[in-house]
Design an enzyme around this catalytic site. Structure first.
Site, PDB file in Angstrom:
ATOM      1  N   ASP A  70       0.874  -1.176   0.000  1.00  0.00           N
ATOM      2  CA  ASP A  70       0.000   0.000   0.000  1.00  0.00           C
ATOM      3  C   ASP A  70       0.909   1.222   0.000  1.00  0.00           C
ATOM      4  O   ASP A  70       1.981   1.197   0.623  1.00  0.00           O
ATOM      5  CB  ASP A  70      -0.937   0.013   1.206  1.00  0.00           C
ATOM      6  N   PHE A 155       1.108   8.901 -12.947  1.00  0.00           N
ATOM      7  CA  PHE A 155      -0.285   8.860 -12.496  1.00  0.00           C
ATOM      8  C   PHE A 155      -0.377   9.500 -11.116  1.00  0.00           C
ATOM      9  O   PHE A 155       0.627   9.956 -10.551  1.00  0.00           O
ATOM     10  CB  PHE A 155      -0.793   7.405 -12.473  1.00  0.00           C
ATOM     11  N   ASP A 158       1.857  12.361  -9.283  1.00  0.00           N
ATOM     12  CA  ASP A 158       3.149  12.578  -9.969  1.00  0.00           C
ATOM     13  C   ASP A 158       3.364  14.014 -10.454  1.00  0.00           C
ATOM     14  O   ASP A 158       4.476  14.537 -10.328  1.00  0.00           O
ATOM     15  CB  ASP A 158       3.308  11.603 -11.143  1.00  0.00           C
ATOM     16  N   ARG A 184       8.234   2.697  -4.554  1.00  0.00           N
ATOM     17  CA  ARG A 184       7.902   1.292  -4.810  1.00  0.00           C
ATOM     18  C   ARG A 184       9.174   0.493  -5.117  1.00  0.00           C
ATOM     19  O   ARG A 184       9.347  -0.634  -4.696  1.00  0.00           O
ATOM     20  CB  ARG A 184       6.936   1.188  -5.987  1.00  0.00           C
TER      21      ARG A 184
HETATM   22  P1  ITT Z   1      -4.166  -1.193  -5.916  1.00  0.00           P
HETATM   23  O1  ITT Z   1      -5.249  -1.604  -6.843  1.00  0.00           O
HETATM   24  O2  ITT Z   1      -2.908  -1.977  -6.112  1.00  0.00           O
HETATM   25  O3  ITT Z   1      -4.596  -1.136  -4.453  1.00  0.00           O
HETATM   26  P2  ITT Z   1      -4.009   1.745  -5.691  1.00  0.00           P
HETATM   27  O4  ITT Z   1      -4.488   2.750  -6.689  1.00  0.00           O
HETATM   28  O5  ITT Z   1      -4.687   1.695  -4.360  1.00  0.00           O
HETATM   29  O6  ITT Z   1      -3.852   0.325  -6.387  1.00  0.00           O
HETATM   30  P3  ITT Z   1      -1.566   2.293  -4.252  1.00  0.00           P
HETATM   31  O7  ITT Z   1      -2.089   1.698  -3.010  1.00  0.00           O
HETATM   32  O8  ITT Z   1      -0.201   1.886  -4.699  1.00  0.00           O
HETATM   33  O9  ITT Z   1      -2.492   2.080  -5.506  1.00  0.00           O
HETATM   34  O10 ITT Z   1      -1.541   3.865  -4.104  1.00  0.00           O
HETATM   35  C1  ITT Z   1      -2.576   4.606  -3.468  1.00  0.00           C
HETATM   36  C2  ITT Z   1      -2.666   5.979  -4.093  1.00  0.00           C
HETATM   37  O11 ITT Z   1      -1.441   6.702  -3.859  1.00  0.00           O
HETATM   38  C3  ITT Z   1      -2.832   5.962  -5.604  1.00  0.00           C
HETATM   39  O12 ITT Z   1      -4.186   5.868  -5.981  1.00  0.00           O
HETATM   40  C4  ITT Z   1      -2.228   7.298  -5.998  1.00  0.00           C
HETATM   41  O13 ITT Z   1      -3.150   8.343  -5.780  1.00  0.00           O
HETATM   42  C5  ITT Z   1      -1.098   7.453  -5.008  1.00  0.00           C
HETATM   43  N1  ITT Z   1       0.158   6.908  -5.564  1.00  0.00           N
HETATM   44  C6  ITT Z   1       0.701   5.699  -5.302  1.00  0.00           C
HETATM   45  N2  ITT Z   1       1.839   5.519  -5.966  1.00  0.00           N
HETATM   46  C7  ITT Z   1       2.025   6.659  -6.674  1.00  0.00           C
HETATM   47  C8  ITT Z   1       3.013   7.090  -7.570  1.00  0.00           C
HETATM   48  O14 ITT Z   1       4.055   6.315  -7.878  1.00  0.00           O
HETATM   49  N3  ITT Z   1       2.885   8.287  -8.124  1.00  0.00           N
HETATM   50  C9  ITT Z   1       1.850   9.088  -7.830  1.00  0.00           C
HETATM   51  N4  ITT Z   1       0.854   8.768  -7.011  1.00  0.00           N
HETATM   52  C10 ITT Z   1       0.936   7.546  -6.426  1.00  0.00           C
END
Ligand code: ITT
Length: 198
Positions: A70, A155, A158, A184
């Site tokens: 997460d 996304f 970013d 990550r």
């Molecule tokens: P899962 O389906 O894998 O749960 P998720 O959208 O919840 O996907 P994450 O838990 O990795 O993805 O991330 C939660 C939020 O944090 C994601 O929706 C983005 O708004 C933000 N986020 C995560 N990683 C990011 C990145 O590399 N760059 C920009 N925003 C990021």
């Protein structure tokens, strides 16, 4: 060759990034590979808590070794928010619906209007359950929130996150450049080190 590990995600981008880092000798299966189509609850109030919920859900129901992640953006001037609420920050504040990246960033920029301390960090928490034991690692990248969005790649947040020591936001960098330094990436490197130790 090691026993396959299940990565509790259906996000193909995350899956391929993690497979690249772990390498061919550590096979990684996705949720669809094991026939898991559940909408796994992410109701904890910390990143680690959510990763643990997802990893336990899968390892208990599918009797396998598994890891889950997460990620959140933690802004110093906002006491670490949006943090665990990153995906649905605007909605949690009564604005927009679902996972609306543009609304999330717009809200954050408004909350930081006139604020000079713009320090922030992305943090990814990973929980691994292997042979019935639970382990945690995380990966962090420090940076700052810009005053306006820049760039169109990537996304989520970013376009408004500039990593420390750089002059471009994540959305202005190539995917390769971002993935070399990202939260990550660092968390997955830590997972690999852990797997080599246990
Ligand atoms: P899962 O389906 O894998 O749960 P998720 O959208 O919840 O996907 P994450 O838990 O990795 O993805 O991330 C939660 C939020 O944090 C994601 O929706 C983005 O708004 C933000 N986020 C995560 N990683 C990011 C990145 O590399 N760059 C920009 N925003 C990021």
């Amino acid at each position: 060759m090691h026993k396959p590990l299940v990565f509790a995600t259906n996000n193909p981008h995350k899956l391929s990034e993690v497979r690249d880092i772990l390498g061919a000798s550590r096979p990684v299966l996705s949720l669809s590979d094991i026939g898991c189509h559940d909408d796994i609850p992410e109701t904890a109030d910390t990143l680690e808590g959510n990763a643990l919920l997802k990893a336990r859900w899968v390892s208990e129901r599918f009797d396998c070794d598994c890891f889950a992640d997460d990620t959140g953006l933690e802004v110093a001037a906002l006491d670490g928010r949006p943090g665990v609420l990153s995906a649905r920050y605007a909605m949690a504040n009564g604005e927009g619906e679902g996972h609306d990246a543009a609304a999330n960033s717009a809200l954050l920029l408004r909350q930081l209007e006139g604020v000079t301390d713009r320090r922030a960090r992305f943090r990814t928490a990973i929980v691994l359950i292997k042979d019935g034991r639970e382990y945690q690692v995380d990966g962090v990248i420090n940076g700052s929130i810009t005053t306006a969005p820049h760039g169109t790649d990537g996304f989520g947040y970013d376009p408004i996150f500039m990593p420390e020591g750089h002059t471009q936001t994540f959305a202005e960098m190539s995917a390769h450049e971002k993935n070399t330094i990202s939260h990550r990436r660092r968390a997955t490197d830590a997972l690999l080190q852990l797997l080599e130790k246990i």
